[in-house]
Scaffold this motif. Structure first.
Motif, mmCIF file in Angstrom:
data_model
loop_
_atom_site.group_PDB
_atom_site.id
_atom_site.type_symbol
_atom_site.label_atom_id
_atom_site.label_comp_id
_atom_site.label_asym_id
_atom_site.label_seq_id
_atom_site.Cartn_x
_atom_site.Cartn_y
_atom_site.Cartn_z
ATOM 1 N N GLU A 130 0.832 -1.200 0.000
ATOM 2 C CA GLU A 130 0.000 0.000 0.000
ATOM 3 C C GLU A 130 0.868 1.252 0.000
ATOM 4 N N ASN A 131 0.394 2.294 -0.691
ATOM 5 C CA ASN A 131 1.074 3.583 -0.759
ATOM 6 C C ASN A 131 2.516 3.447 -1.236
ATOM 7 N N GLU A 132 2.752 2.394 -2.054
ATOM 8 C CA GLU A 132 4.069 2.157 -2.648
ATOM 9 C C GLU A 132 5.158 2.007 -1.591
ATOM 10 N N GLN A 133 4.789 1.428 -0.449
ATOM 11 C CA GLN A 133 5.761 1.169 0.605
ATOM 12 C C GLN A 133 6.388 -0.213 0.402
ATOM 13 N N PRO A 134 7.700 -0.357 0.661
ATOM 14 C CA PRO A 134 8.344 -1.687 0.530
ATOM 15 C C PRO A 134 7.628 -2.718 1.372
ATOM 16 N N LEU A 135 7.488 -3.929 0.828
ATOM 17 C CA LEU A 135 6.738 -4.986 1.501
ATOM 18 C C LEU A 135 7.685 -6.139 1.842
ATOM 19 N N PRO A 136 8.101 -6.250 3.096
ATOM 20 C CA PRO A 136 8.984 -7.360 3.485
ATOM 21 C C PRO A 136 8.213 -8.654 3.669
ATOM 22 N N SER A 163 3.511 -13.775 -3.192
ATOM 23 C CA SER A 163 2.392 -14.003 -2.269
ATOM 24 C C SER A 163 2.766 -13.625 -0.849
ATOM 25 N N ILE A 164 1.784 -13.068 -0.146
ATOM 26 C CA ILE A 164 1.915 -12.767 1.273
ATOM 27 C C ILE A 164 0.503 -12.624 1.832
ATOM 28 N N VAL A 165 0.325 -12.982 3.071
ATOM 29 C CA VAL A 165 -0.995 -12.933 3.693
ATOM 30 C C VAL A 165 -1.516 -11.493 3.704
ATOM 31 N N GLY A 166 -2.791 -11.329 3.340
ATOM 32 C CA GLY A 166 -3.418 -10.023 3.346
ATOM 33 C C GLY A 166 -3.387 -9.304 2.018
ATOM 34 N N TYR A 167 -2.683 -9.892 1.040
ATOM 35 C CA TYR A 167 -2.590 -9.303 -0.289
ATOM 36 C C TYR A 167 -2.967 -10.344 -1.335
ATOM 37 N N ALA A 168 -3.504 -9.861 -2.457
ATOM 38 C CA ALA A 168 -3.833 -10.767 -3.546
ATOM 39 C C ALA A 168 -2.550 -11.309 -4.175
ATOM 40 N N ASN A 169 -2.501 -12.621 -4.390
ATOM 41 C CA ASN A 169 -1.349 -13.209 -5.056
ATOM 42 C C ASN A 169 -1.208 -12.632 -6.459
ATOM 43 N N LYS A 170 0.031 -12.574 -6.928
ATOM 44 C CA LYS A 170 0.273 -12.028 -8.262
ATOM 45 C C LYS A 170 1.267 -12.914 -8.982
ATOM 46 N N LYS A 171 1.057 -13.089 -10.282
ATOM 47 C CA LYS A 171 1.965 -13.881 -11.107
ATOM 48 C C LYS A 171 2.510 -13.014 -12.228
ATOM 49 N N VAL A 190 7.194 -5.134 -8.503
ATOM 50 C CA VAL A 190 5.805 -5.591 -8.422
ATOM 51 C C VAL A 190 5.091 -4.830 -7.318
ATOM 52 N N GLU A 191 3.832 -4.494 -7.570
ATOM 53 C CA GLU A 191 3.007 -3.863 -6.554
ATOM 54 C C GLU A 191 1.819 -4.774 -6.255
ATOM 55 N N LEU A 192 1.659 -5.157 -4.984
ATOM 56 C CA LEU A 192 0.561 -6.027 -4.568
ATOM 57 C C LEU A 192 -0.569 -5.200 -3.977
ATOM 58 N N GLU A 193 -1.786 -5.692 -4.179
ATOM 59 C CA GLU A 193 -2.974 -5.005 -3.697
ATOM 60 C C GLU A 193 -3.569 -5.742 -2.505
ATOM 61 N N ARG A 194 -4.075 -4.955 -1.550
ATOM 62 C CA ARG A 194 -4.761 -5.519 -0.397
ATOM 63 C C ARG A 194 -5.970 -6.330 -0.838
ATOM 64 N N SER A 195 -6.184 -7.517 -0.214
ATOM 65 C CA SER A 195 -7.342 -8.330 -0.549
ATOM 66 C C SER A 195 -7.608 -9.332 0.552
ATOM 67 N N ASN A 196 -8.895 -9.538 0.867
ATOM 68 C CA ASN A 196 -9.281 -10.603 1.792
ATOM 69 C C ASN A 196 -9.350 -11.943 1.076
ATOM 70 N N MET A 197 -9.544 -11.914 -0.231
ATOM 71 C CA MET A 197 -9.665 -13.116 -1.045
ATOM 72 C C MET A 197 -8.290 -13.474 -1.607
ATOM 73 N N GLN A 198 -7.888 -14.725 -1.434
ATOM 74 C CA GLN A 198 -6.626 -15.182 -1.990
ATOM 75 C C GLN A 198 -6.874 -15.678 -3.411
ATOM 76 N N LEU A 199 -6.664 -14.795 -4.400
ATOM 77 C CA LEU A 199 -6.910 -15.137 -5.789
ATOM 78 C C LEU A 199 -5.697 -15.836 -6.390
ATOM 79 N N GLN A 200 -5.907 -16.507 -7.523
ATOM 80 C CA GLN A 200 -4.833 -17.164 -8.271
ATOM 81 C C GLN A 200 -4.070 -18.144 -7.379
ATOM 82 N N GLU A 201 -4.790 -18.866 -6.551
ATOM 83 C CA GLU A 201 -4.154 -19.843 -5.666
ATOM 84 C C GLU A 201 -3.452 -20.918 -6.505
#
Length: 808
Positions: A46-52, A88-96, A111-122
């Motif tokens: 979120e807000n283009e902050q680094p995601l560890p 992938s990380i908990v709380g964000y939509a998976n991305k490929k 890569v920029e990940l988006e917040r999501s409750n749904m784990q898409l592209q499992e």
């Protein structure tokens, strides 16, 4: 003698892997001279902050990395080609992402990940030709990972997967839970650890898988026959316990990370503590875990018992249930080496459980089970579209049991022999060739060998004989894609031989019935296969059809058991003339996946020839003075059912979830009288829950409140073919039931994350059976004489750490 028998196999296994490692090292050195491929980048949230802590993973090669505190990652040693990488990380939509790599090249992707409750592209690896998105495969595969896994995992594997659609579990105390998939359980469900079979002597209704769900990154479950990939015992499905991914760093950065875990359950004062580690130094990566569990007796609701009311349908025991305590000490260790040639991984897992079972007479039965498993897996890049995957595993399982009435305090030392004492050692070797697209096709083919040695070492009760089992197999599983259509097809051939030693105590062979030593040997030659079609109607909607043939060879216990099985208070007898079970399964599914809705409806029919049933003969051992006699026999059977599951995100702060599942099973054979329904089928179930969530709630992050209701319908027992049918049906037991009434449970959960010194401490609180209802579940093996547990409040806390954030 035993050592002499297995030394030739061990010698050739050692020679094979030493030679293989030599070729790998030579190949790696050769490729190093051509320059290294570097894949690097940064992941933002979120807000283009680094995601560890984001998992960056190339499933094709089982290679991955974890982003550091700046959200950056680096991977080296990937071969030339075009591949898919997942983030992938908990709380964000998976991305490929799709990346193309060249030798000596440095490829960077941000890569920029988006917040999501749904784990898409499992992504799933179990039961499919290659690692596949759930929406692109015809197989019904579900997974449990991340925060959801922390919320739902329990001491037993069965309880951990019980919330999945179409899945139940056979329960005997909080430490013992056997998964039930579409009405099949026990040796019809294959449990795997990182893709290798686990054999843990599950001949008893109460025998649970010897694995701790906490010691894994993900649990994947495939419904329907998985025999094409996993052979015998995968006739009803497979559950793959996937250990923590080994991270790999680079020459410029080494790290050690992990989390400390603690849990408390109020009902049986269950304390659990654990530690998980992962790290890397250059091309080497490590993982490890440690879990200690300890629990006192289960507490059921305090109601009047059958002795007090004179009503035989009331339970004999209520309130605190004596002899339901347990202790566990479990751990894993993993070491991996990653280079241009590919990777090598070594795994070790140990599970040790000491527990008591409550018997109908109120006394206890103590047992100890230890399970040691060592694995070696390698991924070798052959260039082009080809990857070679050799692997080997060794499993040592020991089951020790006292006489009934003797609790676990009376168990002998680990190096001594118990009343019933069985050692099972299993060797598995496998070689797979996986290929990328050749025209429309991608998939794998392979060969495997299994050898199993059973040593019956009990002081007094052999129950089953010493024996050797060997299995040779060859298989092929392919996937083809044509636009919106995906086709999966596979075929497998198994040659299985089983040889038991003569045993006078087991009356083997039974000379009084003119049996010869021919009954000591069985051979099975079986072809299994599957064919599935998935049609992607649109990006969010897919329909699939599967037809599969599975099989199960009779176990040594099915064939040769002859003795008192104290855990179920019965005298069990095998039949050496049993044939292999074979099944023809058909299922149809409709799946919807979007950012707001995930839903699936599935219907299935499974026809099984030579279905092995444990028949309660109505007779008693020891001239009518002993326990009831159960005998293995065969019939034909059909199971059918459906399950519906849906999740809807109404608003960002509100999510609804509901599901329904049912299964029916009938005897269709003509040789069994007075039996219609099949045993051990779960009752119909309807469940729904509502979840509220907030990203920020004062100092708390990722907060949620979950309120759930589960209604389980009434269920009638399948006559004398139902295990524990004697309760409620024999004069010997003036208490208990085999059939069960409907019941409804209220469950509540809350959770949040607390930021603290650059860390996010996760807290989950679960309240089960919040109204303390008195009920008996149909698949609870204590139902004949005790209630299910009452109110339970469980608190789970997880504290992460990472050396890369120290001092920041």
């Amino acid at each position: 003698m035993y050592i002499q028998n297995i030394m030739p196999q061990v010698k050739w296994i050692v020679v094979f892997f030493v030679s293989l490692l030599t070729l790998i090292i030579q190949d790696g050195n050769a490729q190093d001279q051509d320059g290294k491929t570097v894949f690097t980048g940064q992941v933002l949230g979120e807000n283009e902050q680094p995601l560890p802590g984001v998992n960056v993973y190339f499933s094709r090669f089982n290679k991955g990395a974890v982003t550091n505190s700046d959200g950056k990652f680096t991977l080296k040693g990937l071969p030339k080609g075009t591949y898919k990488v997942s983030f992938s990380i908990v709380g964000y939509a998976n991305k490929k992402q799709t990346v193309s790599l060249e030798p000596g090249d440095t490829k960077r992707i941000d890569v920029e990940l988006e917040r999501s409750n749904m784990q898409l592209q499992e992504i799933t690896v179990t039961g499919t030709p290659q690692t596949t998105e759930q929406m692109a495969t015809s197989r019904d595969v579900q997974s449990l990972s991340g925060r959801q896994k922390q919320q739902e995992q329990a001491a037993s594997l069965g309880a951990s997967v019980d919330e999945m659609a179409g899945v139940s579990h056979i329960e005997t105390g909080s430490q013992s839970g056997k998964p039930v998939i579409r009405g099949l359980s026990g040796q019809r469900i294959r449990v795997l650890f990182d893709g290798f079979p686990m054999d843990f002597q599950q001949y008893g209704v109460r025998h649970m898988p010897s694995v701790d769900p906490l010691m894994s990154e993900r649990i994947e479950l495939v419904q329907g026959p998985a025999s094409v990939l996993y052979g015998s015992d995968a006739m009803g499905g497979a559950i793959n316990i996937i250990p923590n991914q080994i991270p790999y760093g680079n020459e410029d950065e080494s790290f050690l990370a992990g989390e400390v875990y603690g849990e408390f359950g109020s009902n049986n004062t269950e304390w659990s503590s654990g530690l998980q580690l992962k790290g890397s130094v250059g091309n080497f990566g490590i993982t490890g875990s440690f879990v200690k569990r300890s629990a006192d007796n289960i507490n059921a609701p305090s109601v009047k018992t059958a002795d007090q009311t004179g009503n035989s349908t009331d339970p004999r025991f209520a309130g605190e249930l004596d002899h339901t305590d347990f202790d566990q000490l479990n751990g894993t260790a993993g070491l991996g080496y990653n280079s241009d040639f590919g990777s090598v991984r070594l795994n070790y897992m140990r599970w040790q459980n000491e527990h008591n079972f409550l018997l109908p007479n109120g006394k206890g039965l103590g047992q100890r089970i230890t399970n040691d498993m060592a694995q070696m897996k390698s991924v070798i890049n052959l260039g082009g579209n080809y990857v070679l995957k050799p692997g080997f595993s060794y499993l040592r399982n020991v089951r020790q049991s006292n006489k009934k009435g003797n609790t676990r305090n009376d168990l002998p030392d680990l190096d001594e022999r118990a009343h019933l004492d069985i050692l099972l050692e299993t060797y598995n070797g496998r070689l797979e060739l996986q290929h990328g697209k050749i025209g429309p096709l991608s998939g794998r083919l392979g060969v495997a060998y299994m050898q199993q040695e059973q040593d019956t070492r009990g002081v007094n009760e052999p129950l089953v004989p010493d024996a050797t089992v060997r299995n040779y197999d060859v298989f092929m599983f392919e996937k083809a894609t044509f636009g919106q259509w995906t086709i999966n097809a596979g075929v497998r051939y198994d040659h299985r031989s089983q040889e038991a030693d003569p045993n006078k105590k087991l009356n083997l062979p039974d000379q009084d019935n003119e049996e010869t030593e021919d009954v000591l040997e069985q051979t099975y030659n079986v072809v299994s296969g599957s064919f599935g079609v998935n049609y992607r109607i649109m990006d969010q909607l897919a329909a699939s059809v599967n037809v599969g043939r599975g099989f199960r060879a009779p176990s040594l216990f099915d064939l040769h058991a002859d003795g008192v099985h104290g855990g179920v208070a019965a005298f069990q007898k095998g039949d050496p003339n049993l044939d292999e079970e074979t099944s023809l399964n058909t299922d149809v599914s409709l799946k919807w996946r979007s950012e707001k809705i995930q839903a699936q409806v599935t219907g299935y029919r499974n026809a099984i020839d030579n279905y092995i049933i444990l028949l309660n003969t109505g007779e008693k051992a020891n001239d009518g003075k002993g326990p009831p006699i159960w005998r293995n026999t065969q019939t034909d059977a059909v199971l059918w059912g459906s399950h519906i599951d849906a999740k809807v995100e109404v608003f960002q702060w509100l999510q609804l979830h509901g599901g329904y599942e049912m299964v029916r099973g009938r005897n269709t054979g003509e040789d069994l009288d007075n039996v219609d329904e099949l045993p051990l089928l779960p009752a119909d179930r309807l469940n729904g829950d509502i979840r509220f969530r907030q990203d920020q709630l004062g100092p708390l992050e990722n907060s949620y409140l979950k309120i759930g209701v589960r209604h389980t319908f009434q269920k009638d027992a399948a006559g004398r073919y139902e295990p524990f049918w004697q309760f409620g049906n024999l004069d010997k037991f003036p208490f208990g039931v085999a059939s069960t009434d409907a019941y409804t449970l209220l469950n509540v959960g809350i959770g949040f994350t607390v930021p603290f010194m650059e860390r996010s401490i996760k807290v989950d609180v679960q309240g089960s059976n919040l109204l303390n209802n008195a009920y008996r579940d149909f698949l609870n093996t204590y139902k004949g004489y005790a209630l299910n547990p009452g109110l339970d409040v469980t608190v789970k806390v997880s504290i992460p750490f990472d050396t890369r954030t120290f001092g920041k």
